[in-house]
Design a protein around this motif. Structure first.
Motif, PDB file in Angstrom:
ATOM      1  N   THR A 225     -26.922  84.528   5.011  1.00 52.35           N
ATOM      2  CA  THR A 225     -27.371  83.431   4.157  1.00 52.35           C
ATOM      3  C   THR A 225     -28.575  83.905   3.368  1.00 52.35           C
ATOM      4  O   THR A 225     -29.397  84.682   3.865  1.00 52.35           O
ATOM      5  CB  THR A 225     -27.750  82.191   4.980  1.00 52.35           C
ATOM      6  OG1 THR A 225     -28.740  82.561   5.934  1.00 52.35           O
ATOM      7  CG2 THR A 225     -26.553  81.607   5.693  1.00 52.35           C
TER       8      THR A 225
ATOM      9  N   GLU B 180     -31.828  81.559  -3.152  1.00 53.28           N
ATOM     10  CA  GLU B 180     -30.648  81.808  -3.971  1.00 53.28           C
ATOM     11  C   GLU B 180     -31.084  82.240  -5.380  1.00 53.28           C
ATOM     12  O   GLU B 180     -32.041  81.706  -5.913  1.00 53.28           O
ATOM     13  CB  GLU B 180     -29.811  80.529  -4.064  1.00 53.28           C
ATOM     14  CG  GLU B 180     -28.456  80.761  -4.660  1.00 53.28           C
ATOM     15  CD  GLU B 180     -27.572  79.552  -4.510  1.00 53.28           C
ATOM     16  OE1 GLU B 180     -26.826  79.280  -5.469  1.00 53.28           O
ATOM     17  OE2 GLU B 180     -27.621  78.884  -3.475  1.00 53.28           O
TER      18      GLU B 180
ATOM     19  N   LYS C 255     -21.532  84.702  -3.227  1.00 53.92           N
ATOM     20  CA  LYS C 255     -22.229  83.846  -2.267  1.00 53.92           C
ATOM     21  C   LYS C 255     -21.295  83.493  -1.111  1.00 53.92           C
ATOM     22  O   LYS C 255     -21.687  83.563   0.061  1.00 53.92           O
ATOM     23  CB  LYS C 255     -22.726  82.587  -2.959  1.00 53.92           C
ATOM     24  CG  LYS C 255     -23.433  81.628  -2.040  1.00 53.92           C
ATOM     25  CD  LYS C 255     -23.846  80.369  -2.762  1.00 53.92           C
ATOM     26  CE  LYS C 255     -24.443  79.388  -1.779  1.00 53.92           C
ATOM     27  NZ  LYS C 255     -24.566  78.060  -2.330  1.00 53.92           N
ATOM     28  N   GLU C 256     -20.055  83.111  -1.435  1.00 55.16           N
ATOM     29  CA  GLU C 256     -19.082  82.770  -0.394  1.00 55.16           C
ATOM     30  C   GLU C 256     -18.782  83.973   0.486  1.00 55.16           C
ATOM     31  O   GLU C 256     -18.641  83.845   1.711  1.00 55.16           O
ATOM     32  CB  GLU C 256     -17.805  82.232  -1.036  1.00 55.16           C
ATOM     33  CG  GLU C 256     -17.983  80.864  -1.656  1.00 55.16           C
ATOM     34  CD  GLU C 256     -16.797  80.433  -2.499  1.00 55.16           C
ATOM     35  OE1 GLU C 256     -15.779  81.175  -2.547  1.00 55.16           O
ATOM     36  OE2 GLU C 256     -16.892  79.361  -3.124  1.00 55.16           O
TER      37      GLU C 256
ATOM     38  N   GLU D 154     -21.756  84.475   2.825  1.00 54.13           N
ATOM     39  CA  GLU D 154     -21.778  83.440   3.857  1.00 54.13           C
ATOM     40  C   GLU D 154     -20.649  83.624   4.871  1.00 54.13           C
ATOM     41  O   GLU D 154     -20.836  83.378   6.057  1.00 54.13           O
ATOM     42  CB  GLU D 154     -21.705  82.059   3.208  1.00 54.13           C
ATOM     43  CG  GLU D 154     -22.982  81.704   2.473  1.00 54.13           C
ATOM     44  CD  GLU D 154     -22.896  80.405   1.688  1.00 54.13           C
ATOM     45  OE1 GLU D 154     -21.780  79.835   1.575  1.00 54.13           O
ATOM     46  OE2 GLU D 154     -23.944  79.969   1.183  1.00 54.13           O
TER      47      GLU D 154
END
Length: 101
Positions: free
Chosen positions: A91, A95, A82-83, A86
């Motif tokens: 994005t 999720e 996820k990081e 991003e």
């Protein structure tokens, strides 16, 4: 998965061969699960979110069957992915379900 956990029978040499075969099958299943999860993340990254989420969910289900619950390492991997997404300006509109360990 059932083939990976067959009951042992026969003499010691046969049992050892069965254990080796079960270990090999389990390693293959775990490798498949890791690759499925990674493929899901890649699909999410390239915008094919529906298929990506389905693949991540499939990997989660396999881990649940193997371990009873999702290992904490998968949650760390999910957070890392996820990081990464991003940090590259991507994005997620939705999720994937949070992995618990």
């Amino acid at each position: 998965m059932r083939k990976a956990f067959l009951p042992l029978s026969g003499n010691v040499l046969e049992r050892a061969a069965q254990v080796r075969q079960q270990q090999s099958m389990l390693r293959t299943l775990i490798r498949y699960t890791k690759e499925t999860y990674q493929l899901g993340v890649i699909n999410i990254e390239i915008g094919n979110e529906e298929e990506g989420h389905a693949l991540v969910k499939e990997a989660q289900e396999i881990y649940k069957k193997l371990y009873g619950e999702i290992p904490a390492i998968m949650e760390r991997n999910r957070q890392r992915d996820k990081e990464y997404l991003e940090s590259n300006g991507i994005t997620l509109s939705e999720e994937p379900p949070k992995l618990t360990g």
